[in-house]
Design a protein around this motif. Sequence first.
Motif, PDB file in Angstrom:
ATOM      1  N   SER A 114     -60.886   1.916 -80.659  1.00 36.06           N
ATOM      2  CA  SER A 114     -59.988   1.935 -81.601  1.00 36.06           C
ATOM      3  C   SER A 114     -60.179   1.544 -82.349  1.00 36.06           C
ATOM      4  CB  SER A 114     -58.968   1.323 -80.760  1.00 36.06           C
ATOM      5  OG  SER A 114     -59.409  -0.104 -80.589  1.00 36.06           O
ATOM      6  N   ILE A 115     -59.510   2.692 -83.479  1.00 35.90           N
ATOM      7  CA  ILE A 115     -59.617   2.213 -85.440  1.00 35.90           C
ATOM      8  C   ILE A 115     -57.864   1.605 -85.535  1.00 35.90           C
ATOM      9  CG2 ILE A 115     -59.810   3.203 -87.196  1.00 35.90           C
ATOM     10  CD1 ILE A 115     -61.516   5.598 -85.694  1.00 35.90           C
ATOM     11  N   GLU A 116     -57.916   0.875 -86.442  1.00 34.53           N
ATOM     12  CA  GLU A 116     -57.047   0.491 -86.919  1.00 34.53           C
ATOM     13  C   GLU A 116     -56.782  -0.131 -87.632  1.00 34.53           C
ATOM     14  OE1 GLU A 116     -53.392  -2.899 -84.744  1.00 34.53           O
ATOM     15  OE2 GLU A 116     -54.881  -3.152 -84.485  1.00 34.53           O
ATOM     16  N   GLU A 117     -56.041   0.242 -88.605  1.00 30.80           N
ATOM     17  CA  GLU A 117     -55.530  -0.267 -90.161  1.00 30.80           C
ATOM     18  C   GLU A 117     -55.306  -1.683 -90.439  1.00 30.80           C
ATOM     19  OE1 GLU A 117     -54.577   1.047 -94.779  1.00 30.80           O
ATOM     20  OE2 GLU A 117     -53.141   1.260 -93.102  1.00 30.80           O
ATOM     21  N   LYS A 118     -56.149  -2.679 -90.887  1.00 29.17           N
ATOM     22  CA  LYS A 118     -55.399  -4.052 -91.289  1.00 29.17           C
ATOM     23  C   LYS A 118     -55.725  -4.229 -92.718  1.00 29.17           C
ATOM     24  CE  LYS A 118     -55.626  -5.199 -86.304  1.00 29.17           C
ATOM     25  NZ  LYS A 118     -56.846  -6.429 -85.550  1.00 29.17           N
ATOM     26  N   THR A 119     -54.693  -5.510 -92.643  1.00 30.07           N
ATOM     27  CA  THR A 119     -55.844  -6.342 -94.162  1.00 30.07           C
ATOM     28  C   THR A 119     -56.313  -6.963 -94.190  1.00 30.07           C
ATOM     29  OG1 THR A 119     -53.444  -5.536 -94.399  1.00 30.07           O
ATOM     30  CG2 THR A 119     -53.831  -7.181 -96.723  1.00 30.07           C
ATOM     31  N   ARG A 120     -57.221  -6.759 -95.192  1.00 25.56           N
ATOM     32  CA  ARG A 120     -58.174  -8.732 -95.248  1.00 25.56           C
ATOM     33  C   ARG A 120     -58.834  -8.751 -96.082  1.00 25.56           C
ATOM     34  NH1 ARG A 120     -61.714 -10.278 -90.784  1.00 25.56           N
ATOM     35  NH2 ARG A 120     -63.510  -9.710 -91.817  1.00 25.56           N
ATOM     36  N   THR A 121     -59.069 -10.193 -96.521  1.00 26.78           N
ATOM     37  CA  THR A 121     -59.272 -10.406 -98.175  1.00 26.78           C
ATOM     38  C   THR A 121     -60.974 -10.844 -97.707  1.00 26.78           C
ATOM     39  OG1 THR A 121     -57.511 -11.813 -97.698  1.00 26.78           O
ATOM     40  CG2 THR A 121     -58.914 -12.516 -99.492  1.00 26.78           C
ATOM     41  N   LYS A 122     -61.562 -10.185 -98.776  1.00 26.53           N
ATOM     42  CA  LYS A 122     -63.014 -10.176 -98.648  1.00 26.53           C
ATOM     43  C   LYS A 122     -63.394 -11.528 -99.845  1.00 26.53           C
ATOM     44  CE  LYS A 122     -63.874  -5.133 -98.882  1.00 26.53           C
ATOM     45  NZ  LYS A 122     -64.474  -3.854 -99.420  1.00 26.53           N
ATOM     46  N   GLU A 123     -64.539 -11.286 -99.182  1.00 28.06           N
ATOM     47  CA  GLU A 123     -64.938 -12.542-100.434  1.00 28.06           C
ATOM     48  C   GLU A 123     -64.329 -13.046-101.333  1.00 28.06           C
ATOM     49  OE1 GLU A 123     -69.419 -13.336 -99.842  1.00 28.06           O
ATOM     50  OE2 GLU A 123     -68.905 -13.004 -97.843  1.00 28.06           O
ATOM     51  N   ILE A 124     -64.454 -11.941-102.584  1.00 27.76           N
ATOM     52  CA  ILE A 124     -64.650 -11.840-104.098  1.00 27.76           C
ATOM     53  C   ILE A 124     -63.515 -10.658-103.773  1.00 27.76           C
ATOM     54  CG2 ILE A 124     -64.965 -11.654-106.533  1.00 27.76           C
ATOM     55  CD1 ILE A 124     -67.493 -11.774-105.117  1.00 27.76           C
ATOM     56  N   GLY A 125     -61.513 -11.111-104.125  1.00 23.25           N
ATOM     57  CA  GLY A 125     -60.715 -10.351-104.321  1.00 23.25           C
ATOM     58  C   GLY A 125     -59.743 -10.636-103.716  1.00 23.25           C
ATOM     59  N   ASN A 126     -58.697  -9.032-104.898  1.00 23.27           N
ATOM     60  CA  ASN A 126     -57.319  -9.506-104.006  1.00 23.27           C
ATOM     61  C   ASN A 126     -57.391  -9.265-101.884  1.00 23.27           C
ATOM     62  OD1 ASN A 126     -56.547 -10.863-105.968  1.00 23.27           O
ATOM     63  ND2 ASN A 126     -56.173  -8.680-106.576  1.00 23.27           N
ATOM     64  N   PRO A 127     -56.597  -9.333-100.816  1.00 30.29           N
ATOM     65  CA  PRO A 127     -56.435  -8.782-100.145  1.00 30.29           C
ATOM     66  C   PRO A 127     -56.665  -6.984-100.162  1.00 30.29           C
ATOM     67  CG  PRO A 127     -54.693 -10.255-100.264  1.00 30.29           C
ATOM     68  CD  PRO A 127     -55.181  -9.997-101.868  1.00 30.29           C
ATOM     69  N   THR A 128     -57.919  -6.550 -99.621  1.00 26.12           N
ATOM     70  CA  THR A 128     -57.241  -5.359 -99.189  1.00 26.12           C
ATOM     71  C   THR A 128     -57.360  -4.654 -98.444  1.00 26.12           C
ATOM     72  OG1 THR A 128     -58.666  -3.503-100.136  1.00 26.12           O
ATOM     73  CG2 THR A 128     -59.865  -5.708 -98.852  1.00 26.12           C
ATOM     74  N   LYS A 129     -57.049  -2.878 -98.317  1.00 26.74           N
ATOM     75  CA  LYS A 129     -56.956  -2.207 -96.163  1.00 26.74           C
ATOM     76  C   LYS A 129     -58.302  -2.005 -95.910  1.00 26.74           C
ATOM     77  CE  LYS A 129     -51.849  -2.311 -96.178  1.00 26.74           C
ATOM     78  NZ  LYS A 129     -51.143  -2.763 -95.154  1.00 26.74           N
ATOM     79  N   MET A 130     -58.479  -2.099 -94.807  1.00 25.17           N
ATOM     80  CA  MET A 130     -60.219  -1.667 -94.365  1.00 25.17           C
ATOM     81  C   MET A 130     -59.236  -1.619 -92.801  1.00 25.17           C
ATOM     82  SD  MET A 130     -62.654  -4.700 -95.900  1.00 25.17           S
ATOM     83  CE  MET A 130     -63.909  -4.372 -94.966  1.00 25.17           C
ATOM     84  N   TYR A 131     -60.727  -1.124 -92.043  1.00 22.82           N
ATOM     85  CA  TYR A 131     -60.213  -0.473 -90.647  1.00 22.82           C
ATOM     86  C   TYR A 131     -61.100  -0.870 -89.464  1.00 22.82           C
ATOM     87  CZ  TYR A 131     -58.648   3.500 -93.534  1.00 22.82           C
ATOM     88  OH  TYR A 131     -57.793   4.779 -94.065  1.00 22.82           O
ATOM     89  N   GLU A 132     -60.113  -1.545 -88.705  1.00 23.49           N
ATOM     90  CA  GLU A 132     -60.895  -2.421 -88.096  1.00 23.49           C
ATOM     91  C   GLU A 132     -61.992  -1.443 -86.599  1.00 23.49           C
ATOM     92  OE1 GLU A 132     -60.706  -6.397 -85.032  1.00 23.49           O
ATOM     93  OE2 GLU A 132     -59.293  -5.592 -85.919  1.00 23.49           O
ATOM     94  N   VAL A 133     -62.695  -1.216 -86.370  1.00 25.62           N
ATOM     95  CA  VAL A 133     -63.160  -0.211 -85.487  1.00 25.62           C
ATOM     96  C   VAL A 133     -64.012  -1.084 -84.001  1.00 25.62           C
ATOM     97  CG1 VAL A 133     -65.024   1.168 -85.018  1.00 25.62           C
ATOM     98  CG2 VAL A 133     -64.511   0.656 -86.895  1.00 25.62           C
ATOM     99  N   VAL A 134     -63.059  -1.038 -83.466  1.00 26.49           N
ATOM    100  CA  VAL A 134     -63.017  -1.940 -81.674  1.00 26.49           C
ATOM    101  C   VAL A 134     -64.584  -1.038 -80.675  1.00 26.49           C
ATOM    102  CG1 VAL A 134     -62.243  -2.956 -79.825  1.00 26.49           C
ATOM    103  CG2 VAL A 134     -61.117  -3.039 -82.069  1.00 26.49           C
ATOM    104  N   TYR A 135     -65.033  -1.701 -80.859  1.00 27.95           N
ATOM    105  CA  TYR A 135     -66.410  -1.048 -79.265  1.00 27.95           C
ATOM    106  C   TYR A 135     -67.477  -1.681 -78.248  1.00 27.95           C
ATOM    107  CZ  TYR A 135     -69.783  -3.144 -82.230  1.00 27.95           C
ATOM    108  OH  TYR A 135     -70.619  -4.016 -83.296  1.00 27.95           O
TER     109      TYR A 135
END
Length: 505
Positions: free
Chosen positions: A276-297
């Motif tokens: 599956s692929i799902e869009e999620k909001t993640r907070t990286k080590e530096i910076g504001n929350p950002t949209k990323m894709y979670e890939v489940v395998y």
Amino acid sequence: MGQAARELVSSHLGLWLLLCSWGCLGSAEPRAPPDKIAIIGAGIGGTSAAYYLRQKFGKDVKIDLFERGEVGGRLATMTLQGQEYEAGGSVIHPLNLHMKRFVKDLGLSTVQSSGGLMGVYNGETLVFEESSWFIINIIKLIWQYGFQSLRMHMWVEDILDKFMRIYRYQSHDYAFSSVENLLHSLGGDDFTGMLNRTLLETLLKAGFSEKFLEEIVAPVMRVNYGQSTDIHGFVGAVSLTCTDSGLWAVEGGNKLVCSGLLKASKSNLISGSVMSIEEKTRTKEIGNPTKMYEVVYQTGSETRSDFYDIVLVATPLNRKMSNITFLNFDPPIEEFHQYYEHIVTTLVKGKLNSTTFSSRTLDNFGLSAILTTDNSDLFINSIAIVSSVREKNNPQSSTDGTNVWKIFSKETLTQEQLLKLFLSYDYTVKQQWLAYPHYKPPEKCPSIILHDQLYYVNGIEYAASAMEMSAIAAHNAALLAYHRWNGHTHMIDQEDLYEKLKTEL
């Protein structure tokens, strides 16, 4: 202060502000490259996408390439008596510039394809046979079909000449957001219109006879795409380019291009199946929350997941080939689970029963490839002598009449059918494929942009399925991802590119 002085100060102030604005524009920080990119599928599309993404985004981005089977995907080989043979498409056109460049950059060797003599069987007799004398072939073609063979060559050359524009566009980094836009930039309404008409309609309108289409064109479609002249006009034109001279292959197997590109791209291969692929909001080590894709395998018995800035799907979105679920996208992602054509490749080492096709005995038969017409009741699309991927590709009959033959058919061959084709045989091996799309015009190609930074490479197969088409689609997807990441809208879907680039010095 006088009027002249005020105007002078004003003009200097305006110039200073303009220079400042230029300085600010020039010093604006470009967007940081993505941290991680996922590519699903390690066939020619996925591995060449990795290669081009590395070129565009640089050395620091991490690229994960998922593959649940073998690197190479449908570029696969079959083993018979310890020798490897191409299982599917085995030849590359001399004007396939991406494949030529890959081979050169990767230091691979090539072999020229010399397919021997070909005949066409209609269920009762051989309606056309090649001669080893070029002039005799010309006379035969003119005697049976007039000058239609020459006209067909010119028709294909005209399409190929326009199609070659893609290499110039891509060398200047231009990208297209849809397959239709890409085709339209090459050949205008003529190219996109070919998706909506059958090859039969297209060629009848162009003045070709039904006899020529039945006996020459349809057999080529059957061997290349397992279908006939009811496929759309564009894929039919691509198929007909395989009748040109100068065809070649990669020594050791065409799949070596894929493993070479994987290594050159410095990608991380993950042996697993994406679920599956799902869009999620993640907070990286530096910076504001950002949209990323979670890939489940799934890898082995474990289920894992990771997050990516960009995802490229480079495997057919067909439930039997890659069962990927797109979770919680708003609006939902349109899923293209189109039908792929089932084909069986069978390798047989044996002595051909030439009397199935002709009254001549095997000693006097002389043909190394037999194509079939639509009205043939025969249970195969084609049969041909093949060389192993390590041999020079020049099939010749052996001294005892025993050869390795490659057969394409819609269904698995029975023992009774094999005994009809062969006087005797020693070894057989088979492989079943969902090899290429089932073409049925009017054709709508799947979207390339599935979501903001989620792309589909394999949609181009519905225009035409071929190694070079996948490489072109991969290069386009890599450029598209790069430009959309950096906001370079002026590099996407530009009108009149051919005229624009023609006038550049």
